[in-house]
Design an enzyme around this catalytic site. Structure first.
Site: not given
Ligand code: GFB
Length: 333
Positions: A37, A132-134, A161, A165, A204, A234
């Protein structure tokens, strides 16, 4: 019975039922346990469930560790929920996923095994498990439909992960098949909203960029660093749109197959960063740190099934980011 019956090759279809096994349930006066929650999804879902006039049950992580089978069993026996939303998970962005593979697989597998098996043992009427979509293969055909599951290798940055899932949704299906349980699962795309994790290392992309861009504006910085190339795309869904979908599915969806929940809003990471810059008023430049991973190049899911049942996302990316940013600054929502 009332309604017209259409006969197609010997199969009877009632036009008032958009799909087979449609059995509407009401949550009114029922005990609904929201596992997780306090997370991004859980907070929004609890707010949405207030409209259902149900009794929302929740428990803090510190008081009940859902990875503990016996304690979870005891708690369920004592509190006797009618319905459970499994929104509890160990989540994180691309770096957290690749840095802590053991935590991601162990925590998420334990939560899924305990809650799904114990829901069976404790006769829970219906369970909705969140994936999750991954979970879909790295090279799945886009937009990715539900049938693409397990047709190819996973994206390595989040396979731990994803495996957990996938196990969770297969557990739901196994208990539905063997024990006739109404355990369903939903696969949302990348989520964001108030209550997200804004930490730069573990979060994220969307909340991390809100944090970084806000900092840059506040401290007059000229540049903000983006991880990777900025080219991956994304699909982003605002969490309140997801909560609508979850309540809708809990009430209406009774199939053994998992169902995608997407927004249809797909952007490149660079364009996402530009939208965030516009909302916050950042006039500087984005520079790329290509030592950080890009992850999967695209994961745009096909949401035709849930759309045809009557749910559609409503909140635009701009409006969603504005709301999330307002929350980040004021802590109010
Ligand atoms: O959201 P994110 O961390 O996860 O990263 P995923 C998405 C994209 O954004 C990648 C870029 O290509 C990152 O390299 N990016 C650019 C950044 N700048 C940044 C930043 O400052 N922080 C982050 N975090 N990313 C996740 C999975 O994948 O998606 C989980 O790891 C889950 O398992 C989730 O499924 C929904 O979209 O790549």
């Amino acid at each position: 019975s009332s309604g017209i019956i259409i006969r197609v090759s010997g199969v009877q279809i009632s036009p008032s039922l958009p799909f087979k096994n449609m059995k509407k349930i009401s949550l009114k006066n029922k005990k609904v346990f929201v596992a997780g929650h306090a997370g991004l999804v859980g907070q929004s879902l609890c707010k949405r469930l207030e409209k259902e006039n149900c009794k929302i049950l929740y428990i803090n992580k510190k008081s009940l560790d859902l990875r503990d089978f016996n304690k979870t069993d005891k708690w369920l026996k004592l509190n006797k929920p009618d319905y459970i939303f499994i929104a509890a998970a160990h989540v994180g962005g691309i770096l957290a996923n690749s840095s802590f593979p053991a935590d991601f697989i162990y925590d998420n597998l334990s939560i899924a095994i305990n809650l799904i098996h114990l829901s069976h043992k404790n006769n829970i009427k219906k369970v909705l498990y969140l994936g999750s979509s991954c979970i879909y293969p790295k090279f799945a055909k886009q937009p990715i439909n539900e049938q693409s599951l397990l047709t190819g290798p996973l994206e390595p940055t989040n396979e731990w992960y994803a495996i957990a899932k996938i196990a969770g949704l297969k557990l739901c299906k196994a208990y539905a098949l063997q024990h006739k349980r109404n355990f369903i699962s939903a696969m949302p795309t990348n989520l964001y909203g108030p209550g997200d994790n804004f930490d730069i290392k573990s979060g994220h992309v969307l909340p991390s960029l809100i944090n970084k861009v806000h900092y840059a504006v506040k401290h007059n910085k000229k540049n903000v660093i983006l991880w990777g190339t900025g080219k991956p795309k994304r699909e982003f869904l605002f969490v309140d749109d997801l909560s609508e979908a979850l309540v809708f599915l809990m009430k209406n969806y009774n199939e053994k197959e998992h169902i995608n929940i997407g927004s249809g809003i797909e952007v490149s990471i660079l364009n996402l960063a530009k939208t965030i810059a516009k909302v916050i008023g950042f006039k500087g430049k984005f520079i790329f740190d290509t030592s950080k991973p890009d992850g999967i190049s695209r994961k745009f899911i096909n949401s035709k099934k849930i759309n045809s049942l009557g749910w559609k996302s409503k909140i635009s990316l701009l409006k969603g980011i504005e709301t999330t940013y307002r929350f980040y600054v004021t802590k109010k929502y």
